[in-house]
Design a protein around this motif. Structure first.
Motif, PDB file in Angstrom:
ATOM      1  N   ASP A 182      -8.371   6.838  -1.421  1.00 45.28           N
ATOM      2  CA  ASP A 182      -7.044   6.981  -0.825  1.00 45.28           C
ATOM      3  C   ASP A 182      -5.969   6.170  -1.554  1.00 45.28           C
ATOM      4  O   ASP A 182      -4.773   6.408  -1.377  1.00 45.28           O
ATOM      5  CB  ASP A 182      -7.074   6.549   0.648  1.00 45.28           C
ATOM      6  CG  ASP A 182      -7.702   7.614   1.545  1.00 45.28           C
ATOM      7  OD1 ASP A 182      -7.962   8.725   1.048  1.00 45.28           O
ATOM      8  OD2 ASP A 182      -7.928   7.330   2.735  1.00 45.28           O
ATOM      9  N   ASN A 183      -6.393   5.199  -2.370  1.00 47.06           N
ATOM     10  CA  ASN A 183      -5.429   4.338  -3.053  1.00 47.06           C
ATOM     11  C   ASN A 183      -5.067   4.825  -4.457  1.00 47.06           C
ATOM     12  O   ASN A 183      -4.190   4.238  -5.095  1.00 47.06           O
ATOM     13  CB  ASN A 183      -5.988   2.913  -3.155  1.00 47.06           C
ATOM     14  CG  ASN A 183      -6.213   2.287  -1.792  1.00 47.06           C
ATOM     15  OD1 ASN A 183      -5.401   2.459  -0.885  1.00 47.06           O
ATOM     16  ND2 ASN A 183      -7.318   1.574  -1.636  1.00 47.06           N
ATOM     17  N   ASN A 186      -1.411   5.326  -5.070  1.00 47.87           N
ATOM     18  CA  ASN A 186      -0.484   4.257  -4.678  1.00 47.87           C
ATOM     19  C   ASN A 186       0.331   3.683  -5.838  1.00 47.87           C
ATOM     20  O   ASN A 186       1.525   3.419  -5.701  1.00 47.87           O
ATOM     21  CB  ASN A 186      -1.240   3.129  -3.988  1.00 47.87           C
ATOM     22  CG  ASN A 186      -1.762   3.531  -2.615  1.00 47.87           C
ATOM     23  OD1 ASN A 186      -1.553   4.666  -2.177  1.00 47.87           O
ATOM     24  ND2 ASN A 186      -2.452   2.627  -1.945  1.00 47.87           N
ATOM     25  N   THR A 247     -13.932  -0.227  -5.463  1.00 56.22           N
ATOM     26  CA  THR A 247     -12.588  -0.133  -6.010  1.00 56.22           C
ATOM     27  C   THR A 247     -12.656   0.514  -7.384  1.00 56.22           C
ATOM     28  O   THR A 247     -13.488   0.150  -8.214  1.00 56.22           O
ATOM     29  CB  THR A 247     -11.958  -1.534  -6.138  1.00 56.22           C
ATOM     30  OG1 THR A 247     -11.928  -2.144  -4.849  1.00 56.22           O
ATOM     31  CG2 THR A 247     -10.545  -1.451  -6.683  1.00 56.22           C
ATOM     32  N   LYS A 315       1.872  10.441   1.955  1.00 58.77           N
ATOM     33  CA  LYS A 315       2.387   9.252   1.266  1.00 58.77           C
ATOM     34  C   LYS A 315       3.565   9.605   0.367  1.00 58.77           C
ATOM     35  O   LYS A 315       4.562   8.873   0.310  1.00 58.77           O
ATOM     36  CB  LYS A 315       1.274   8.606   0.432  1.00 58.77           C
ATOM     37  CG  LYS A 315       0.211   7.888   1.239  1.00 58.77           C
ATOM     38  CD  LYS A 315      -0.798   7.212   0.309  1.00 58.77           C
ATOM     39  CE  LYS A 315      -1.848   6.457   1.111  1.00 58.77           C
ATOM     40  NZ  LYS A 315      -2.799   5.735   0.218  1.00 58.77           N
TER      41      LYS A 315
END
Length: 332
Positions: A182-183, A186, A247, A315
């Motif tokens: 989901d990141n 970003n 990560t 987002k």
């Protein structure tokens, strides 16, 4: 180790050539200095060893078995500080990728901390914006410090964006496996918002870049469903895994039928290249384990897949809403 290197070089050069003449010419040193190095009377520097290894296409890792000591040698990609450097980077990368395309067995595995590079190298505003952001970070003479994105577009040669587009398109012909979470989106969103809030990016271009980012998500979702690169001329496969446990790192593993090599980030657009077989094998095993603990989105069910991509679209819309000061109606 020095003795091993010169022994190997002696095997490679034609019999009628003198080893000392060869070494002095390649290292740009006199005959006597070459003689002392070949005969172990003077130490060969690491830089000299690398120069000789590159010239004769030798692997210092393999030659010296550095991995037995838990140490490996790596190569760092060329330093980028100017527009010309970045354009050269694209062109050299294109040449390397074109060689991979010729090998049908070639594949790329990408741990996507950020949106993979090749999605942002298209004929789009996000391509131009990424070039702007990279050069803002890498430029050392201060010429980019106060430059706005609009000013960058006016000054930057079209050849830079053409080179970027050509490189991005070449990835359409290689089998690709990616890990996202989901990141992954970003970083790109934070860059858009940061430069907008600092006045370096105007509203019009910020929204156009958001639209391009939205299109990338649509493109990736389409590939995820079809398990194929979205290009009618390509037969390359595509797989997307979502990994919530680890990560991502932006590490890239390139595999062919006979070898593996991986690239791990050092600075912006600068990668350390590792060819050491035991280390590459270890990373390949790590990726295999990661696949087992991740979801292959095409198999995770329509609802889970749709929700994953919708979270990213939400987002993007939130950032676009902040830019336009609208908070209700989705813009895309």
């Amino acid at each position: 180790m020095q003795e091993q290197l010169f022994r190997k070089i002696k095997q490679l050069i034609p019999e009628h050539k003198n080893l000392m003449d060869e070494i002095s010419g390649i290292l740009d040193i006199n005959y006597d200095a070459a003689y002392r190095r070949v005969n172990g009377m003077s130490k060969l520097s690491l830089n000299e060893a690398v120069i000789l290894a590159k010239h004769y296409r030798l692997s210092l890792n393999k030659l010296f078995e550095v991995g037995e000591q838990n140490s490996i040698l790596t190569q760092v990609s060329p330093h980028i500080a100017t527009i010309e450097d970045l354009e050269s980077y694209f062109k050299v990368s294109l040449s390397n990728i074109q060689e991979l395309v010729k090998l049908k067995s070639a594949s790329i595995t990408y741990s996507a901390k950020d949106i993979p590079l090749f999605y942002t190298l298209k004929d789009s505003y996000i391509t131009k914006y990424k070039c702007y952001v990279w050069l803002k970070f890498l430029n050392e003479n201060g010429s980019m410090a106060k430059l706005t994105f609009t000013e960058f577009l006016d000054r930057c040669p079209s050849s830079l964006f053409k080179a970027a587009h050509e490189l991005g398109s070449t990835y359409d012909y290689i089998n690709i496996t990616e890990f996202w979470n989901d990141n992954t989106i970003n970083g790109s969103l934070q860059q858009i918002l940061y430069y907008f809030e600092t006045g370096r990016l105007d509203e019009k271009h910020a929204l156009l870049i958001c639209k391009d980012l939205h299109d990338i998500i649509d493109h990736v979702e389409k590939q995820c469903i079809s398990q194929a690169i979205d290009n009618n001329d390509s037969t390359a496969s595509y797989q997307l895994y979502t990994s919530d446990l680890l990560t991502m790192s932006n590490t890239i593993m390139v595999q062919t039928k006979n070898e593996r090599v991986f690239f791990t980030p050092f600075t912006v657009l600068t990668y350390l290249k590792v060819e050491h077989k035991p280390t590459c094998d270890r990373l390949a095993n790590f990726f295999e384990q990661q696949m087992k603990s991740s979801k292959l989105l095409v198999h995770s069910g329509e609802k889970d897949r749709a929700q994953f991509f919708e979270r990213m679209r939400i987002k993007i819309n939130r950032v676009a809403a902040l830019i336009t000061a609208q908070k209700e109606e989705p813009l895309f």
